[in-house]
Enzyme design. Structure first.
Site, short mmCIF file in Angstrom:
data_model
loop_
_atom_site.label_atom_id
_atom_site.label_comp_id
_atom_site.label_asym_id
_atom_site.label_seq_id
_atom_site.Cartn_x
_atom_site.Cartn_y
_atom_site.Cartn_z
N GLU A 120 60.10 51.43 102.74
CA GLU A 120 58.76 52.12 103.02
C GLU A 120 59.45 53.63 103.69
O GLU A 120 58.93 54.05 104.84
CB GLU A 120 57.73 51.57 104.05
CG GLU A 120 57.13 50.43 103.38
CD GLU A 120 56.09 49.57 104.19
OE1 GLU A 120 55.98 49.78 105.53
OE2 GLU A 120 55.60 48.51 103.51
N GLU A 151 56.31 44.41 97.64
CA GLU A 151 55.52 43.86 98.74
C GLU A 151 54.22 44.11 98.71
O GLU A 151 53.71 45.06 98.39
CB GLU A 151 56.12 44.41 100.10
CG GLU A 151 55.61 43.72 101.45
CD GLU A 151 56.12 44.42 102.50
OE1 GLU A 151 57.39 44.53 102.79
OE2 GLU A 151 55.48 44.89 103.53
#
Length: 541
Positions: free
Chosen positions: A197, A315
């Protein structure tokens, strides 16, 4: 007298319920001459995370001892749950991975786990994975034949610049030493993922796409060097973040041809775990459709800027910040989860990693007891029944009926998952084969005025007659115990799915349909997997 009053009330209640529920007949056409996409064999994937027990959101701390640092890897339920997939892909990573170093001999300081630190990234200090713990984890992975994806620290050596942006060169030394140790021990890591991220605006931290691309070239060189004498080479994945078009395009262009094997992105399309509208979102087909734009756009970016790479969901937990309490671990969540598996597969997504295998509110396994939650069985059924080849489905019907079709796994025929989001409609469905735009099976269709909106009653063409169970239609009807969508017990064909007395995963036994011309019934707020062995299509081997 009271008896007759009670009887009238019962008859009235029955009449009202019957009037509220409608039955609709529909035809689903499956295009059989070619697949529209393909997935990996280990498409279903689950994650293990680094979050400590004091990771808290919304006045709750749902992680317990599920961290990779302290997870009870000897718990028999854990091994049974992983083994049942034969194999299960497990992605090791999460928000704290970009603060994680590895306890190699050249580390130069003590190897300690994460601790609370107010001014640290995500409120935690840096942490260290000891080689002893890495050995222990690999004992579990090898015992269960898990396929491992490991997320590397992409911030190591960088420094904070401003507004969450990090700069400077990535220091690859610690990662190189860790990968070298992994190879020396014979641990078969299938893929290495770079960062978590950090893409676009980032979550907590971000890195410029051009800088990131240059680091990927460096990491690829490290992998090529360390694995040069090994026949099985690992994949390189990146960036493990939220999709932003310009950043992803720039990453592929700056890293260049053949560097990144798979582009990974994260999906949390339900919003925050404390959203009071979470249940409504899960059952709203229009809301569920919104995320398809991300899949379409990413597919286009890869085709234009990086056709050598595939797309993975690295994810996905539905609701972020540990998931929704009393929702993400219940039957209700399977409507979102299976719809996501179906939708992502249509856009050539090769793997879909569920956050988490265990940990938070969205674990496939209960954090304390290791007992499977309903989504575990949804994942296992998909893995066992839905093959790699994705088929086109044409159905002009209610948006509340979601339909996905694949070639069957390891057998002839096709497999479907039917998701009925309606609380008042039972769908009765026939499957029809379509080749080159024309119907290859003609089925009798009769107008039945007793059905709403002029629905047509049809005879389903779903296979050929057979005298043994191997060739009969298989149906797996999933419902919530007692009709409670927030139940943590899933029923398969009316039977509760529970671990055996020895802690083993129960057999997932289908019902076999003798009459291939009978319709497939999808009750309100239910999910149905269907395997049709006699449905012969050119696209499926």
């Amino acid at each position: 007298m009271s008896f007759w009053i009670l009887l009238c009330h019962l008859l009235l209640a029955f009449h009202v319920n019957a009037a509220q529920q409608q039955i609709i007949y529909r035809t689903i056409k499956v295009r059989g001459d070619a697949t529209i996409a393909t997935t990996n064999d280990d498409y279903v994937c689950a994650t293990l995370d680094w979050w400590p027990a004091d990771k808290c959101n919304y006045n709750q701390c749902p992680w317990g001892d599920s961290s990779l640092f302290n997870l009870d890897i000897n718990h028999p339920f854990l091994a049974s749950a992983i083994k049942a997939f034969n194999p299960l892909r497990i992605r090791l990573g999460g928000s704290l991975q970009d603060q994680l170093v590895y306890g190699t001999s050249n580390l130069g300081n003590s190897c300690l786990p994460f601790e609370r630190m107010d001014d640290g990234l995500f409120g935690f200090s840096k942490g260290c994975l000891s080689l002893r713990r890495w050995d222990e984890l690999n004992t579990l992975f090898q015992k269960t034949s898990a396929v491992v994806t490991f997320g590397l620290n992409a911030l190591h050596g960088r420094h904070y610049i401003r507004h969450g942006v990090w700069g400077g060169a990535w220091n690859s030394t610690n990662a190189r030493d860790f990968i070298r140790y992994t190879i020396s021990k014979g641990y078969p890591v299938d893929s290495w993922e770079f960062g978590n991220e950090l893409s676009g605006h980032g979550i907590g931290a971000s890195v410029d796409a051009t800088v990131y691309g240059g680091d990927l070239i460096g990491l690829k060189s490290v992998l090529d060097d360390l694995y040069k004498n090994i026949s099985s080479k690992p994949l390189l994945l990146a960036p493990g973040g939220f999709y932003e078009r310009q950043w992803y395009a720039q990453l592929l262009e700056s890293s260049g041809s053949g560097v990144v094997d798979a582009v990974t992105h994260h999906i949390y399309n339900l919003g925050g775990g404390d959203d009071p509208h979470l249940s409504n979102k899960i059952l709203d087909p229009q809301y569920l459709n919104l995320v398809s734009d991300t899949y379409i756009d990413l597919q286009n970016i890869i085709q234009k800027h990086g056709p050598w790479a595939s797309s993975w969901v690295g994810e996905a937990g539905g609701a972020f910040n540990s998931g929704g309490r009393f929702i993400s671990n219940t039957f209700l969540n399977s409507f979102w989860y299976l719809d996501q598996l179906g939708m992502a597969s249509k856009f050539n997504t090769k793997a879909y990693c569920r956050q988490t295998l265990i940990g938070g509110n969205y674990g496939l396994l209960d954090t304390k007891t290791f007992v499977p939650n309903p989504d575990y069985y949804s994942a296992l059924l998909w893995h066992r029944l839905m093959g790699k080849g994705v088929l086109s489905v044409d159905h002009n019907q209610s948006s509340f009926l979601r339909v996905y079709a694949h070639c069957s796994k390891e057998k002839a025929g096709i497999s479907l998952v039917l998701i009925n989001l309606s609380n008042s409609t039972e769908f009765r469905i026939r499957i029809q084969k379509e080749m080159n735009g024309t119907n290859s099976m003609e089925c009798e269709t009769k107008k039945n005025v007793s059905f709403p909106h002029g629905s047509k009653k049809t005879t389903p063409c779903v296979g050929t007659e057979s005298s043994d169970n191997l060739n009969k239609r298989e149906e797996y009807h999933l419902t919530a115990k007692d009709g409670n969508l927030r139940s943590r017990t899933m029923l398969l064909n009316g039977r509760a799915l529970q671990l055996t007395e020895f802690g083993q995963i129960p057999d997932l036994v289908p019902s076999h349909v003798d009459d291939d011309n009978s319709p497939i019934l999808a009750s309100p707020l239910s999910i149905v997997f269907v395997v049709i062995p006699g449905f012969d299509v050119k696209a499926c081997p």
